[in-house]
Scaffold this active site. Structure first.
Site, short mmCIF file in Angstrom:
data_model
loop_
_atom_site.label_atom_id
_atom_site.label_comp_id
_atom_site.label_asym_id
_atom_site.label_seq_id
_atom_site.Cartn_x
_atom_site.Cartn_y
_atom_site.Cartn_z
N LYS B 184 0.88 -1.16 0.00
CA LYS B 184 0.00 0.00 0.00
C LYS B 184 0.91 1.21 0.00
O LYS B 184 1.60 1.50 0.99
CB LYS B 184 -0.94 0.02 1.20
CG LYS B 184 -1.91 1.22 1.07
CD LYS B 184 -2.85 1.39 2.21
CE LYS B 184 -2.71 2.74 2.89
NZ LYS B 184 -2.43 3.92 2.08
N GLY B 241 5.07 3.22 11.26
CA GLY B 241 4.35 4.49 11.29
C GLY B 241 3.88 4.80 12.69
O GLY B 241 4.52 4.43 13.67
N SER B 242 2.73 5.45 12.75
CA SER B 242 2.26 5.96 14.03
C SER B 242 1.65 4.85 14.88
O SER B 242 1.23 3.80 14.39
CB SER B 242 1.19 7.03 13.80
OG SER B 242 0.01 6.41 13.30
N GLY B 246 -0.67 1.83 13.57
CA GLY B 246 -0.23 0.46 13.84
C GLY B 246 -1.24 -0.31 14.67
O GLY B 246 -1.54 -1.47 14.38
N GLU B 265 5.98 -1.31 13.57
CA GLU B 265 7.03 -0.61 14.28
C GLU B 265 6.47 0.79 14.50
O GLU B 265 6.18 1.50 13.55
CB GLU B 265 8.30 -0.64 13.41
CG GLU B 265 9.54 -0.21 14.11
CD GLU B 265 9.84 1.22 13.78
OE1 GLU B 265 9.25 2.09 14.45
OE2 GLU B 265 10.63 1.45 12.86
N CYS B 302 12.45 7.06 13.52
CA CYS B 302 11.82 6.33 14.62
C CYS B 302 12.79 6.14 15.77
O CYS B 302 12.36 5.84 16.88
CB CYS B 302 11.27 4.99 14.16
SG CYS B 302 12.28 4.20 12.93
N GLU B 394 5.58 9.59 21.88
CA GLU B 394 6.44 10.04 20.80
C GLU B 394 5.85 11.27 20.13
O GLU B 394 4.68 11.29 19.76
CB GLU B 394 6.58 8.92 19.76
CG GLU B 394 7.53 9.30 18.63
CD GLU B 394 7.63 8.23 17.54
OE1 GLU B 394 6.75 7.35 17.48
OE2 GLU B 394 8.59 8.28 16.76
#
Lengths: 531, 531
Positions: B184, B241-242, B246, B265, B302, B394
């Site tokens: 995607k 990603g976020s 996730g 992750e 990250c 984060e």
């Protein structure tokens, strides 16, 4: 050793505060003395806290120390002697040969882990040395290995009261990995469970390990079990049992603030594909092997062959006739407890009542008291099987459905609609498989273990075993719960960047003190670095 | 190559039926030509069906064939030349050196997997030979290896538009494992994403692989993303990603009729512990290294160090002064897109407004247009940090919080309350660590990578890398998403019992045609069996 009915929490045997219960002899339906206690929520919390406290100390033990501990566990179980075997027979209805054999398997498992971890393979140690001159950027020194994941909760299984319970495969592999274990004992063998817990507690003490290395609690799954799985200190769960039980734990674990892995080995019907040429040559022998596998231990195995798929014709008819005749002679056997016997009876009846299902044979009826299961063999046309997912649901006990297919294409269609399975078995002449080019590939997508001209029961404890499989056979198809690879469930990788030698774990030191095999700059080496 | 805005489904480039959109240049806020399409639900289904059809054929390729394919993917990406680099710079705001470097990393990753799989290590082949004479029961022949898990969906990451996107680490490791991939594409770099997809499509065709080996679709996460994750043919998901993104995928995947693994992750603040002796010797250099790591790529990593923990005193003051002075000179940089810049602005402000938080320094303000992020350095007392979990969330961008502890005990308490992290860094004199005996153990429980007197940014792609960690850093701490071990996510074990040679996979044949290292009866061997 005497049975106290207490809980083992942080090295102390304490009365459970969650109520009382008793063991039951499934052959008579009678309660067994003494009265036993259940843990309450506070006691579960105490066990989890003790496991957390033990975790770094136990994780820091050497492979030798951990090996000696596992050996000691085995020795202490053997030292229980006949007390263990007799209580186990009373609690399970298993004959002496079975419980002795299972004790051998359990101790063998502990010893196998004790010896296997010595080669350090499961640590998966990897070292990429620094390249200070590399352009455009230097490469740091990076060292990787797998460390224990933290406290593990193990749910004992009903059907292997030793080999998959208190000191069974889940416990042995978690302890081998360096993880403290909290066992939730199974109500179906509570006294023998406690005896084994006493043996492990002695081993913990004798080896000078922290008290929280091993704990043993009992209680209903919906409160004690749930409290264990949701305790924040717990980092993984091992479970063998029903689909409903496994999925309840899986969902609880995934909804935690910190989700944790649940290794639940659940429902499987273990399809056996019987092809015409093989049947032509050996219908009677295959039928005999099949009925033996189906009814072994009153069908109470997760790899019990609950489904047979074949192609209509004289060969399949011969198989059905032989299998039916054999099955009709099988006595109704004592099952593990009232719940299992009752579920089996209802499940077997439910299967028999499905659209298009015909009863081909029934085993002998129950005589006398006790919680017994009567074997049954059903048959159904493939079109009805394909249309009805309920025919794929595991009925724990000696019941199997033979799916009769019109031709090779319909056989493929029936296999294609199978859910994930622990095992898939082929009874075939190797040559005739050429007529079914997609069959092996399709089966390979569905199962954890493929068996050729053999039967699925009898799961070997070895290095190459895979006991697990795609959902719903297990919640995580990437791991086995039997054999030495089971340890992989309870470790996680960590890497160290530019770490000084003084702070590295032994497995990653330049001088390779354990002499293990490591990947150094992508090459396998047993040697030292810079030596 | 020109950008068409189409979807790659089953080897064909087709107009998406789910709507239109355009890329945006984050340095100017302007749209980029041409108009692009989104896939609809039917197109997602078609991509999933094609991946399923391709799976057994692609799984059956040899290690050599798969290696050649990965090499070809790399070659085709290089052949895109400046078209790729220029579009990428326009879509991301990254300078040329960064996109060139990232292309090198991406192609290097593909080649590393191509070469690494040749040794067959990831197959984990094991053979336990039959013991027909064993008592009381013979041992069957059992052979184990890891096979591809099936079609994998990869969500491209915003911040590594090459190395963690269409042909990035997730895709490379899944293809290396023998799994078809559906990517995607990320809306933040759609044109360059399509170019890379074109390169992979050429490689698929050139290598004669099934069309469904690689597909590329685009669209909003809540429909196209969700449709991909819930497609029954899909067997695993890779995501970077976020936390919100996730966890949405993780929950969807766990609620499927057949739950599948999601390797997400997600959030990490990558704590850096600075100890007094190290600061005493090197406060200015450590501060410079820290600010460089924090503001590299406008903090869009990250492993960006979003948290510093130190002990109050002259040493920490010196570090704060140096770091503040350095940070004040850092220009506001162009971030990847409007959403990221806006989230960063809000997140940075939210952090600064928390109880007890003081702004120590701010980077330079934005000049001109574009979606920019201004660096900031905050400080807070440990007691406020420990009381407020929001300070651990984060904030994706160049913002960091320095936690000031009274003493070693409070430092330990602050570390003890940390959630799971991708990395943990120690700036320390090796000797002074003796004063913090629990610190290393505590950190080791929390992180996937420990860094010593180095900074966490710059994740090496190698054999020993672990990029992952306990939740919420990742959804599964047992696997890395960077480095060669990333392949382990996309394989699952299967074993073969009493299988004839003619039906076994090459990796398990007696004659060991690939010459790989295997465990034979528990001993490592590169040899043949019975030779």
């Amino acid at each position: 050793m005497s049975i106290t009915g207490k809980q083992l929490i942080n090295g102390e045997w304490v009365e459970g505060k969650g109520g009382q219960y008793q063991g039951v002899n499934p052959a008579t339906g009678q309660s067994i003395e003494p009265a036993l206690t259940y843990a309450d929520g506070e006691q579960v919390k105490a066990a989890a806290a003790a496991a957390k406290a033990a975790a770094p100390v136990f994780a820091a033990t050497s492979l030798k120390e951990r090996g000696a501990f596992l050996e000691r566990c085995s020795d202490e179980i053997m030292a229980l002697g006949d007390d263990l075997l007799e209580r186990l027979m009373a609690e399970t209805g298993y004959p002496r040969a079975r419980v002795e054999g299972e004790r051998g398997r359990t101790c063998g498992q502990l010893k196998l882990f004790a010896s296997t971890i010595q080669n350090g393979e499961y640590l998966d140690a990897r070292i990429d040395l620094a390249m200070p001159e590399r352009q455009p950027l230097p490469r740091p020194d990076i060292r990787f290995y797998k460390q224990p994941i933290g406290p593990v909760v193990v749910f004992g299984a009903s059907n292997f009261p030793l080999a998959f319970s208190v000191a069974g495969g889940d416990t042995a592999s978690a302890l081998a990995a360096g993880c403290p274990v909290i066992v939730k004992g199974h109500n179906s063998h509570p006294g023998s469970g406690e005896l084994v817990a006493q043996a492990l507690a002695k081993a913990v003490k004798a080896c000078g390990l922290p008290a929280g290395t091993f704990s043993f609690v009992t209680g209903p799954g919906r409160d004690v079990g749930a409290a264990l799985v949701t305790a924040p200190e717990v980092k993984a769960v091992g479970f063998t049992g029903s689909m409903a039980g496994g999925m309840a734990l899986f969902n609880l674990a995934n909804q935690r603030p910190e989700p944790i892995p649940v290794f639940a080995e659940m429902g499987s019907v273990n399809p056996v594909v019987v092809l015409p040429q093989a049947l032509k040559a050996n219908a009677a022998a295959i039928a005999e092997g099949f009925v033996g596998s189906l009814t072994l231990g009153v069908g109470q195995f997760c790899v019990n062959p609950g489904l047979v798929l074949g192609i209509k014709g004289a060969e399949l008819d011969a198989f059905m006739d032989s299998a039916s005749a054999k099955l009709a002679q099988v006595p109704a056997g004592v099952m593990l407890n009232e719940g299992i016997a009752s579920s089996y009876g209802k499940g077997a009846e439910h299967l028999a009542g499905q659209q298009g299902v015909v009863v081909a044979a029934k085993g002998q009826q129950q005589e006398g008291n006790g919680f017994c299961g009567q074997a049954q063999l059903l048959k159904v046309d493939a079109k009805d099987f394909i249309a009805n997912a309920q025919l794929q649901e595991e009925v724990f006990g000696p019941s199997s459905v033979v799916v009769q297919c019109q031709d090779a294409a319909e056989l493929l269609a029936a296999v294609a609609c199978l859910k994930g399975q622990l095992s898939g078995t082929l009874q075939a002449n190797a040559d005739e498989l050429r007529d079914y080019p997609e069959l092996l590939t399709l089966l390979q997508e569905k199962v954890g273990r493929l068996v050729f001209n053999n039967f699925p029961t009898g799961v070997e404890v070895c290095h190459a075993m895979m006991h697990g499989g795609p959902f719903p056979a297990a919640t995580d198809a990437r791991f086995t719960s039997v054999g030495t690879k089971a340890i992989d469930r309870f470790v996680r990788p960590i890497c160290f960047q530019n770490y000084p030698q003084a702070l590295l774990p032994a497995a990653l030191l330049d001088n390779n003190p354990w002499g293990i095999s490591r990947w150094v700059n992508g090459e396998r080496s047993n040697g030292v670095i810079g030596g």
